[in-house]
Scaffold this active site. Structure first.
Site, PDB file in Angstrom:
ATOM      1  N   LYS A   1     -55.025  11.331   0.124  1.00  0.00           N
ATOM      2  CA  LYS A   1     -55.533  12.710   0.085  1.00  0.00           C
ATOM      3  C   LYS A   1     -54.329  13.606  -0.142  1.00  0.00           C
ATOM      4  O   LYS A   1     -53.588  13.917   0.776  1.00  0.00           O
ATOM      5  CB  LYS A   1     -56.218  13.046   1.411  1.00  0.00           C
ATOM      6  CG  LYS A   1     -57.318  14.078   1.324  1.00  0.00           C
ATOM      7  CD  LYS A   1     -56.909  15.428   0.809  1.00  0.00           C
ATOM      8  CE  LYS A   1     -56.291  16.332   1.847  1.00  0.00           C
ATOM      9  NZ  LYS A   1     -55.779  17.603   1.276  1.00  0.00           N
TER      10      LYS A   1
ATOM     11  N   GLU B   1     -45.119  12.246  10.491  1.00  0.00           N
ATOM     12  CA  GLU B   1     -43.823  12.825  10.140  1.00  0.00           C
ATOM     13  C   GLU B   1     -44.045  14.327  10.044  1.00  0.00           C
ATOM     14  O   GLU B   1     -44.686  14.809   9.119  1.00  0.00           O
ATOM     15  CB  GLU B   1     -43.360  12.204   8.810  1.00  0.00           C
ATOM     16  CG  GLU B   1     -41.874  12.258   8.667  1.00  0.00           C
ATOM     17  CD  GLU B   1     -41.445  13.526   8.014  1.00  0.00           C
ATOM     18  OE1 GLU B   1     -41.231  14.515   8.760  1.00  0.00           O
ATOM     19  OE2 GLU B   1     -41.337  13.555   6.798  1.00  0.00           O
TER      20      GLU B   1
ATOM     21  N   CYS C   1     -39.020  18.780   5.282  1.00  0.00           N
ATOM     22  CA  CYS C   1     -39.136  18.406   6.700  1.00  0.00           C
ATOM     23  C   CYS C   1     -37.752  18.235   7.315  1.00  0.00           C
ATOM     24  O   CYS C   1     -37.512  18.610   8.449  1.00  0.00           O
ATOM     25  CB  CYS C   1     -39.961  17.144   6.849  1.00  0.00           C
ATOM     26  SG  CYS C   1     -39.482  15.854   5.716  1.00  0.00           S
TER      27      CYS C   1
ATOM     28  N   GLU D   1     -39.792  25.879  13.366  1.00  0.00           N
ATOM     29  CA  GLU D   1     -39.650  25.353  12.007  1.00  0.00           C
ATOM     30  C   GLU D   1     -40.166  26.426  11.054  1.00  0.00           C
ATOM     31  O   GLU D   1     -41.381  26.607  10.905  1.00  0.00           O
ATOM     32  CB  GLU D   1     -40.438  24.054  11.806  1.00  0.00           C
ATOM     33  CG  GLU D   1     -40.186  23.484  10.425  1.00  0.00           C
ATOM     34  CD  GLU D   1     -41.019  22.265  10.070  1.00  0.00           C
ATOM     35  OE1 GLU D   1     -42.225  22.272  10.326  1.00  0.00           O
ATOM     36  OE2 GLU D   1     -40.441  21.320   9.515  1.00  0.00           O
TER      37      GLU D   1
HETATM   38  P1  NAD Z   1     -50.772  20.911   6.935  1.00  0.00           P
HETATM   39  O1  NAD Z   1     -50.210  19.981   7.921  1.00  0.00           O
HETATM   40  O2  NAD Z   1     -51.965  21.676   7.370  1.00  0.00           O
HETATM   41  O3  NAD Z   1     -51.145  20.144   5.572  1.00  0.00           O
HETATM   42  C1  NAD Z   1     -50.572  18.929   5.195  1.00  0.00           C
HETATM   43  C2  NAD Z   1     -51.670  17.998   4.676  1.00  0.00           C
HETATM   44  O4  NAD Z   1     -52.641  17.814   5.703  1.00  0.00           O
HETATM   45  C3  NAD Z   1     -52.443  18.527   3.464  1.00  0.00           C
HETATM   46  O5  NAD Z   1     -52.793  17.459   2.611  1.00  0.00           O
HETATM   47  C4  NAD Z   1     -53.680  19.097   4.086  1.00  0.00           C
HETATM   48  O6  NAD Z   1     -54.796  19.148   3.208  1.00  0.00           O
HETATM   49  C5  NAD Z   1     -53.943  18.122   5.215  1.00  0.00           C
HETATM   50  N1  NAD Z   1     -54.753  18.671   6.305  1.00  0.00           N
HETATM   51  C6  NAD Z   1     -54.813  19.958   6.734  1.00  0.00           C
HETATM   52  N2  NAD Z   1     -55.692  20.064   7.749  1.00  0.00           N
HETATM   53  C7  NAD Z   1     -56.197  18.836   7.978  1.00  0.00           C
HETATM   54  C8  NAD Z   1     -57.140  18.300   8.898  1.00  0.00           C
HETATM   55  N3  NAD Z   1     -57.774  19.076   9.792  1.00  0.00           N
HETATM   56  N4  NAD Z   1     -57.392  16.981   8.872  1.00  0.00           N
HETATM   57  C9  NAD Z   1     -56.766  16.172   7.990  1.00  0.00           C
HETATM   58  N5  NAD Z   1     -55.890  16.629   7.069  1.00  0.00           N
HETATM   59  C10 NAD Z   1     -55.595  17.936   7.062  1.00  0.00           C
HETATM   60  O7  NAD Z   1     -49.622  21.900   6.514  1.00  0.00           O
HETATM   61  P2  NAD Z   1     -49.692  23.249   5.659  1.00  0.00           P
HETATM   62  O8  NAD Z   1     -50.849  24.089   6.097  1.00  0.00           O
HETATM   63  O9  NAD Z   1     -49.627  22.875   4.235  1.00  0.00           O
HETATM   64  O10 NAD Z   1     -48.322  23.952   6.060  1.00  0.00           O
HETATM   65  C11 NAD Z   1     -48.197  24.597   7.327  1.00  0.00           C
HETATM   66  C12 NAD Z   1     -46.865  24.282   7.984  1.00  0.00           C
HETATM   67  O11 NAD Z   1     -46.728  22.870   8.132  1.00  0.00           O
HETATM   68  C13 NAD Z   1     -45.627  24.671   7.184  1.00  0.00           C
HETATM   69  O12 NAD Z   1     -45.280  25.998   7.392  1.00  0.00           O
HETATM   70  C14 NAD Z   1     -44.602  23.713   7.743  1.00  0.00           C
HETATM   71  O13 NAD Z   1     -44.045  24.205   8.921  1.00  0.00           O
HETATM   72  C15 NAD Z   1     -45.383  22.462   8.041  1.00  0.00           C
HETATM   73  N6  NAD Z   1     -45.270  21.445   6.970  1.00  0.00           N
HETATM   74  C16 NAD Z   1     -44.435  20.396   7.198  1.00  0.00           C
HETATM   75  C17 NAD Z   1     -44.271  19.439   6.208  1.00  0.00           C
HETATM   76  C18 NAD Z   1     -43.347  18.283   6.393  1.00  0.00           C
HETATM   77  O14 NAD Z   1     -42.842  17.743   5.411  1.00  0.00           O
HETATM   78  N7  NAD Z   1     -43.130  17.824   7.603  1.00  0.00           N
HETATM   79  C19 NAD Z   1     -44.967  19.543   5.000  1.00  0.00           C
HETATM   80  C20 NAD Z   1     -45.845  20.609   4.814  1.00  0.00           C
HETATM   81  C21 NAD Z   1     -45.977  21.554   5.821  1.00  0.00           C
END
Ligand code: NAD
Length: 482
Positions: A178, A253, A287, A384
């Site tokens: 996904k 992660e 990250c 972060e």
């Molecule tokens: P997120 O964690 O919400 O999204 C990451 C992935 O998870 C996406 O594919 C998203 O569709 C999916 N996702 C979101 N909600 C979900 C749910 N309820 N169930 C299953 N999957 C779900 O992150 P975001 O909204 O894109 O970004 C928000 C914050 O997250 C950023 O500001 C940052 O701090 C952090 N982030 C960290 C990383 C990393 O590499 N560790 C990457 C992206 C974002």
């Protein structure tokens, strides 16, 4: 975006490109311009169900019947095919994520390298025989979990797919991916490449869509046997809760607040590019970004001056202009990052990068900002931010540095800059993180190096051989033959 080798508005299920059953698509934005880049499928529960079924069928079919050597050859072919399309993949990733072309190109090469590494490892990982009671022969079998779910974020789609899906396939799992709704073109391109390279139908299924819909459907699905997630702590908690309900293993992660620790005796010239680049690469949306720079008081003013001078030279612009830094991924991410700046004291700003002339109005541009004189409990030193904002924090001695470095909820990576070998060893042992770098940062991102965090940075390891253990399960066979 229409492309000749994949249709961005479809899902890849059981080796076929199919429209989402709900018939809806989502707008994919180009963060450099704010314009629509493509329409992508709005996958939902029914699509995820179909993908999980297709994966299960693959395990019971051609994919499940392949030997380790055969799997390795398929992955090697996928690696070669990625390399052939490096420029194309880089252009897609740059347009989709907003990262400068050279960084996107490096990500495509990393994807090929993951597939090469894991393709080569398939037939080199095995169980053991265990000396046991008289009359017994005992051995272990390393087997795939079955169907693995992979929820990836938008910041490094190709690299994260390589390290997660690549390792899962190497161990013989069938995967359901996904990708993030903000950036998913290279995930789909990867699906097309894999199919063309001969990956059997159903070994890789891709369902784009929203996190709360396709993501939640995948993480809660009772047909998956392992889930790997990279993203925010809040979503990671939901994924872990879903995994707990299904009693399946999970790899999380979740980012960090990674420090670089500069002692008085450090080689500052050698450190400077790492101190800055690790904070601004991918516009700080990494990250393992280094958002905290801990500096011993003897070189504090010098490091501040050196980093500030470098910041003033950096230029932010559209991804295709291939400057130092691209835009942030979205208006929402820009709002988050600007919120931290608005709450911080302007007098602590040491320097900001320049925005290029004539930037497209709809792009999400933010000038990287360097702060000095930050106390360890300041939000800039604790949260972060996920944008190009770095905080320089002074410290007195080794004990002070350790206390500050270990003083957040995160623990992903840390680096130490010092010429004192004994101090390097002491610090490496006491830092509460998953990776320590001595006189470097990131070690070039080698795919061979196990990666993951402690604390709220998550748990489980990806990359290296360690990932192969994570994406497999061990069966013990005890034969009594007298
Ligand atoms: P997120 O964690 O919400 O999204 C990451 C992935 O998870 C996406 O594919 C998203 O569709 C999916 N996702 C979101 N909600 C979900 C749910 N309820 N169930 C299953 N999957 C779900 O992150 P975001 O909204 O894109 O970004 C928000 C914050 O997250 C950023 O500001 C940052 O701090 C952090 N982030 C960290 C990383 C990393 O590499 N560790 C990457 C992206 C974002």
């Amino acid at each position: 975006m229409s492309d000749t080798w994949f249709d961005a508005s479809k899902c890849l299920i059981g080796g076929k490109w199919v429209s989402p059953l709900g018939g809806e698509t989502l707008r994919l934005e180009n963060p450099s311009t704010g314009e629509e880049l493509s329409r992508i499928a709005r996958g939902q529960k029914a699509d995820v169900d179909a993908a999980v079924k297709a994966a299960e069928a693959a395990l019971n079919g051609e994919w499940g019947a392949m030997t380790a050597v055969e799997r390795g050859r398929v992955l090697q072919r996928m690696s070669a095919a990625v390399l052939e399309k490096v420029d194309h993949l880089a252009a897609l990733e740059a347009a989709d994520v907003g990262k400068p072309l050279k960084q996107a190109r490096a990500d495509a090469i990393a994807l090929a390298r993951y597939l090469e590494f894991y393709g080569g490892a398939c037939d080199k990982i095995h169980g053991e025989t265990i000396p046991y009671l008289d009359g017994y022969t005992v051995y272990t079998l390393r087997e795939p979990h079955g169907v693995t779910g992979h929820i990836v974020p938008w910041n490094y789609p190709m690299q994260i797919i390589g390290r997660s899906v690549g390792a899962a396939l190497a161990m013989g799992n069938a995967t359901v991916l996904k990708p993030a709704e903000e950036a998913c073109l290279t995930a789909l391109a990867f699906g097309a490449i894999a199919t063309e390279a001969g990956l059997p139908a159903g070994a890789l299924n891709i369902v784009p869509g929203l996190g709360a819909e396709a993501g939640a459907a995948l993480s809660n699905h009772t047909g998956i046997h392992h889930i790997s997630f990279t993203g925010s702590v809040a979503t990671g908690e939901l994924i872990q809760a879903a995994a707990a309900r299904n009693v399946i293993p999970v790899t999380l992660e979740l980012g960090g607040k990674s420090p670089q620790i500069v002692f008085d005796d450090a080689d500052l010239e050698a450190a400077l590019p790492f101190l800055v680049n690790a904070g601004i690469q991918n516009a700080g949306q990494t990250c393992s970004a280094s958002s905290r720079i801990l500096v011993q008081r003897g070189v504090y003013d010098k490091v501040c001056a050196m980093m500030a001078a470098r910041y003033k030279e950096l230029v932010v612009g559209p991804a295709e202009a291939d400057l130092d830094i691209g835009p942030l991924i979205s208006a929402r991410q820009k709002e988050i990052v600007e919120g931290f700046v608005a709450a911080a004291k302007p007098e602590n700003i040491l320097a900001q990068a320049q925005l290029a002339e004539g930037l497209p109005e709809g792009g999400h541009y933010f000038a990287p900002t360097l702060y000095g004189g930050i106390s360890p409990d300041d939000p800039l030193a604790q949260a972060e931010i996920f944008g190009p904002v770095q905080a320089i924090i002074p410290f007195d001695d080794e004990a002070d540095a350790l206390k500050i470095a270990n003083g957040t909820v995160y623990g992903l990576v840390a680096s130490i800059w010092t010429r004192d070998g004994a101090r390097q060893m002491r610090m490496a042992k006491k830092l509460k993180v998953g990776q320590v770098f001595i006189n470097n940062y990131g070690a070039g991102g080698g795919v061979e190096l196990p990666f993951g965090g402690v604390g709220k940075s998550g748990h489980g390891r990806e990359k290296g051989f360690e990932a192969l253990y994570g994406f497999s399960t061990l069966k013990t066979v005890a034969a009594h033959h007298g």
